[in-house]
Design a protein around this motif. Structure first.
Motif, short mmCIF file in Angstrom:
data_model
loop_
_atom_site.label_atom_id
_atom_site.label_comp_id
_atom_site.label_asym_id
_atom_site.label_seq_id
_atom_site.Cartn_x
_atom_site.Cartn_y
_atom_site.Cartn_z
N SER A 3 16.69 -39.06 -2.36
CA SER A 3 15.65 -39.00 -0.80
C SER A 3 15.89 -38.67 0.60
CB SER A 3 15.02 -40.45 -0.81
OG SER A 3 15.71 -41.77 -0.83
N PHE A 4 14.71 -38.39 1.84
CA PHE A 4 14.90 -37.87 2.56
C PHE A 4 13.91 -38.65 3.58
CE2 PHE A 4 14.15 -34.82 5.57
CZ PHE A 4 14.65 -35.23 6.43
N THR A 5 14.36 -39.37 4.43
CA THR A 5 13.14 -39.60 5.00
C THR A 5 13.53 -39.53 6.78
OG1 THR A 5 13.04 -41.76 3.53
CG2 THR A 5 12.37 -42.38 5.02
N THR A 6 12.11 -39.37 7.13
CA THR A 6 12.50 -39.13 8.76
C THR A 6 11.85 -40.26 9.34
OG1 THR A 6 12.72 -36.54 8.98
CG2 THR A 6 12.00 -37.38 10.46
N LEU A 7 12.07 -40.90 9.97
CA LEU A 7 11.50 -42.04 10.78
C LEU A 7 11.38 -41.44 12.70
CD1 LEU A 7 9.99 -45.08 10.56
CD2 LEU A 7 12.03 -45.32 11.31
N LEU A 8 10.33 -41.19 13.28
CA LEU A 8 9.77 -41.33 14.14
C LEU A 8 9.44 -42.84 15.55
CD1 LEU A 8 7.99 -38.54 14.74
CD2 LEU A 8 10.20 -38.21 14.77
N SER A 9 10.67 -42.83 16.36
CA SER A 9 10.10 -44.19 17.15
C SER A 9 9.72 -43.84 19.08
CB SER A 9 11.03 -44.81 17.00
OG SER A 9 12.98 -44.46 17.95
N GLY A 10 8.46 -44.84 19.48
CA GLY A 10 8.04 -44.17 20.79
C GLY A 10 8.95 -45.25 22.02
N HIS A 11 9.57 -44.76 22.21
CA HIS A 11 10.24 -45.98 23.46
C HIS A 11 8.91 -45.22 24.56
CE1 HIS A 11 13.97 -46.88 21.33
NE2 HIS A 11 13.14 -45.79 20.57
N VAL A 12 9.29 -46.42 25.97
CA VAL A 12 8.82 -45.81 27.23
C VAL A 12 9.87 -44.91 27.79
CG1 VAL A 12 8.29 -46.64 30.06
CG2 VAL A 12 7.57 -47.90 27.74
N THR B 116 15.03 -41.23 13.60
CA THR B 116 16.57 -41.24 12.83
C THR B 116 16.22 -40.22 11.78
OG1 THR B 116 16.28 -43.43 13.65
CG2 THR B 116 17.27 -43.28 11.70
N PHE B 117 16.54 -39.92 10.92
CA PHE B 117 16.96 -39.06 9.81
C PHE B 117 18.16 -39.59 8.52
CE2 PHE B 117 15.99 -36.32 13.53
CZ PHE B 117 15.09 -35.89 13.08
N LEU B 118 17.00 -39.93 7.63
CA LEU B 118 18.19 -40.85 6.25
C LEU B 118 18.49 -40.14 5.20
CD1 LEU B 118 16.10 -43.49 7.69
CD2 LEU B 118 18.01 -44.79 7.61
N VAL B 119 19.53 -40.09 4.43
CA VAL B 119 19.84 -39.58 3.03
C VAL B 119 20.30 -40.57 2.25
CG1 VAL B 119 20.65 -37.85 1.88
CG2 VAL B 119 19.88 -36.87 3.96
N ASN B 120 19.50 -41.06 0.95
CA ASN B 120 19.77 -41.82 -0.17
C ASN B 120 20.70 -40.81 -1.11
OD1 ASN B 120 21.21 -43.60 -1.77
ND2 ASN B 120 18.45 -44.67 -2.05
N TRP C 54 8.11 -39.82 7.39
CA TRP C 54 8.37 -38.65 6.16
C TRP C 54 9.24 -38.75 5.02
CZ3 TRP C 54 7.25 -37.28 11.27
CH2 TRP C 54 6.35 -36.74 12.18
N GLN C 55 8.84 -38.15 4.25
CA GLN C 55 9.81 -39.03 2.84
C GLN C 55 9.73 -37.73 1.77
OE1 GLN C 55 10.41 -42.21 -0.20
NE2 GLN C 55 11.14 -42.82 1.53
N MET C 56 11.11 -37.23 1.43
CA MET C 56 10.84 -36.33 0.64
C MET C 56 11.61 -37.18 -0.70
SD MET C 56 12.38 -32.44 1.59
CE MET C 56 11.76 -31.65 -0.24
N SER C 57 11.44 -37.53 -2.31
CA SER C 57 12.30 -37.97 -3.05
C SER C 57 11.45 -37.48 -4.62
CB SER C 57 11.80 -39.50 -3.34
OG SER C 57 10.17 -39.66 -2.19
N GLY C 58 12.11 -37.85 -4.98
CA GLY C 58 11.93 -37.69 -6.98
C GLY C 58 13.23 -38.21 -7.74
N GLY C 59 13.00 -38.34 -9.54
CA GLY C 59 13.58 -38.74 -9.64
C GLY C 59 13.74 -37.59 -10.73
#
Length: 519
Positions: free
Chosen positions: A508-517, A437-441, A466-471
């Motif tokens: 910010s940009f965030t990547t979240l990995l998930s594991g399924h069967v 899942t890829f999320l951009v705020n 993982w995340q990229m962010s900054g003020g």
């Protein structure tokens, strides 16, 4: 002036719901491609630099090759771009000492031809990427295009295939993807044509090239940009006329802040909120050309499908001067990227996943030095901010694109009206069970508290984040500070009952990995 978010302010709330059976299309691995043009320092002093102590015996930069491998490019467009409309491919073959030096009119530079077809194919094979070759339909003829196919793809026994063997390669290269020229509607293009003239030349070139090798796939030129006065009429004309001889249709766009609606962008005000919402334009561009494809298919009473090839895309607006002053490897179009540019690149990749049913090839322009994720000097290189989203999507977006249900606060933008603060795409690979899942705020000032849930089978575990962010949206990397803005590993949030809660900082940009069967 940069607005620093108040860390004490309460985050806004958003939610994302996923279902592994609610899909948008198969994700083509060719979405994660690059573009190498004979332009500025992309080839010379970028990929190929015999004078650098960091190059191997072939003149290829070892550090650049390692970084390109990290980006995991699956396809590579070459040799142009505007350059190709005046390129004579025979200049780049044979002994290097005998290759001619020519003026490259597109970028007013000197082309030494020390890097040509054989060198590019050696580079592509080392990189493990699929080559996508553009033929010259500007000054070039359809016969010269067919001769190049013969040289690169046919077994020995004919004039040009035997010439390839003489130049050191007996076995055919077997190049599959062929671009029929470049941006042929542009007044800047060598050999510019109107839509009807180009459509006929593309049709006849594709036909002759297919007769030479029936296994190739061809890509016709779309309009150079949505701002072109002929868009989308050009696109519908070309598609309708050449439909049965093409497999893909190209589209180009470059995002900017400020948006270059007039020739002098210095008079325009920066608008970061609109810039970060550029994916609304990307989505609309893809939807328009997908509709044109459907119309052309119906007009031709065709059973075949044509797909979109977004073979030039990137952020580009600062380094616009393309006059090389008739020098070798001029320092032109060397854009310096920052955090907001990286976030726009991430939303662009979200568009590719959301349009995975019709967008099947994409090539970021370009790969080294020239509007690129990698910058070099003779003794060093660094990764620009845009490198990091490219690498994360290329490594983890595979299988099918999911259709996320996104509930998000909105904010006003001058260019696009009210826009969701949260931009999302997601993928699921049934064979491995990996989801991404890829999320951009998009907010410059407010955090988003996001609840991510799975409506069907919840993952067994979260496997990476993982995340990229900054003020500061203008923060970037440099030779002096190469790691100022990067994607950093996150502590994995807790998975509870098929739901995950996490807070996304502003910008910010965030990547979240998930594991399924695996199924």
């Amino acid at each position: 002036m940069t607005t620093i978010p108040d860390p004490q302010s309460a985050p806004l709330r958003a939610s994302v719901s996923l279902h592994t059976g609610r899909t948008l299309g198969e994700i083509s691995p060719l979405l994660f491609g690059g573009f190498a043009e004979h332009m500025g320092r992309c080839i010379y002093e970028g990929i190929y630099d015999p004078e650098s102590p960091l190059s191997d015996e072939r003149g290829l930069r070892r550090d650049v090759m390692a970084a390109l491998k990290d980006l995991n490019f699956r396809i590579m467009r070459y040799p142009g771009g505007n350059f190709v409309s005046g390129y004579r491919w025979t200049d780049g073959i044979g002994p290097r000492a005998e290759r001619p030096r020519r003026r490259a009119l597109a970028w007013r530079s000197i082309e030494t031809n020390q890097f040509g077809p054989h060198e590019f194919m050696e580079f592509a094979e080392e990189l493990g990427t699929e080559p996508m070759w553009a033929v010259n339909l500007g000054t070039g003829t359809i016969q010269e295009a067919a001769d190049l196919v013969e040289y690169m793809n046919l077994p020995t026994g004919t004039l040009y295939s035997d010439l390839r063997a003489k130049n050191g390669r007996t076995e055919p290269y077997g190049i599959k993807y062929w671009c029929l020229g470049n941006e042929m509607d542009g007044p800047w293009q060598i050999g510019q044509m109107d839509a009807h003239a180009y459509a006929e030349k593309a049709l006849q070139a594709a036909k002759l090239m297919r007769w030479m090798d029936p296994n190739i796939q061809t890509i016709a030129c779309g309009s150079s940009a949505t701002a072109m006065p002929g868009y989308p009429d050009w696109d519908l004309t070309v598609l309708s006329h050449a439909y049965n001889q093409i497999d893909y249709f190209s589209m180009h766009h470059y995002a900017a802040n400020p948006y270059p609606t007039v020739s002098n962008t210095e008079d325009l005000a920066r608008d970061t909120d609109s810039f970060l919402a550029s994916s609304l334009h990307f989505d609309e561009h893809a939807d328009t050309l997908a509709a044109a494809i459907r119309v052309a298919k119906a007009k031709n009473r065709s059973k075949k499908d044509v797909y979109l090839c977004w073979d030039e895309w990137n952020v580009w607006y600062r380094a616009k001067a393309g006059d090389g002053g008739w020098s070798e490897a001029p320092h032109i179009l060397e854009e310096e990227y920052n955090l907001e540019d990286a976030l726009v690149v991430a939303t662009w990749l979200n568009t590719f996943l959301r349009k995975a049913d019709v967008v099947k090839i994409a090539c970021i322009a370009q790969i080294v030095n020239v509007i690129a994720p990698i910058m070099t000097r003779r003794d060093a290189m660094f990764r620009q901010t845009i490198f990091y989203p490219l690498a994360l999507y290329s490594r983890h977006a595979r299988g099918v694109s999911l259709d996320p249900l996104v509930r998000s606060p909105r904010h006003a933008t001058a260019r696009y009206g009210d826009v969701k603060l949260l931009d999302v795409s997601a993928s699921f690979d049934e064979a491995t069970g990996e989801g991404a899942t890829f999320l951009v705020n998009r907010s410059q000032t407010q955090a988003l508290h996001v609840t991510l849930g799975w409506e069907d089978e919840a993952p067994q575990a979260l496997t990476g984040a993982w995340q990229m962010s900054g003020g500061d949206p203008l923060a970037g990397n440099s030779f002096g500070d190469p790691d100022a803005v990067t994607a950093q590993p996150l502590t994995l949030p807790t998975l509870d009952g098929g739901r995950v809660s996490l807070t996304l900082p502003p910008l910010s940009f965030t990547t979240l990995l998930s594991g399924h069967v695996p199924r």
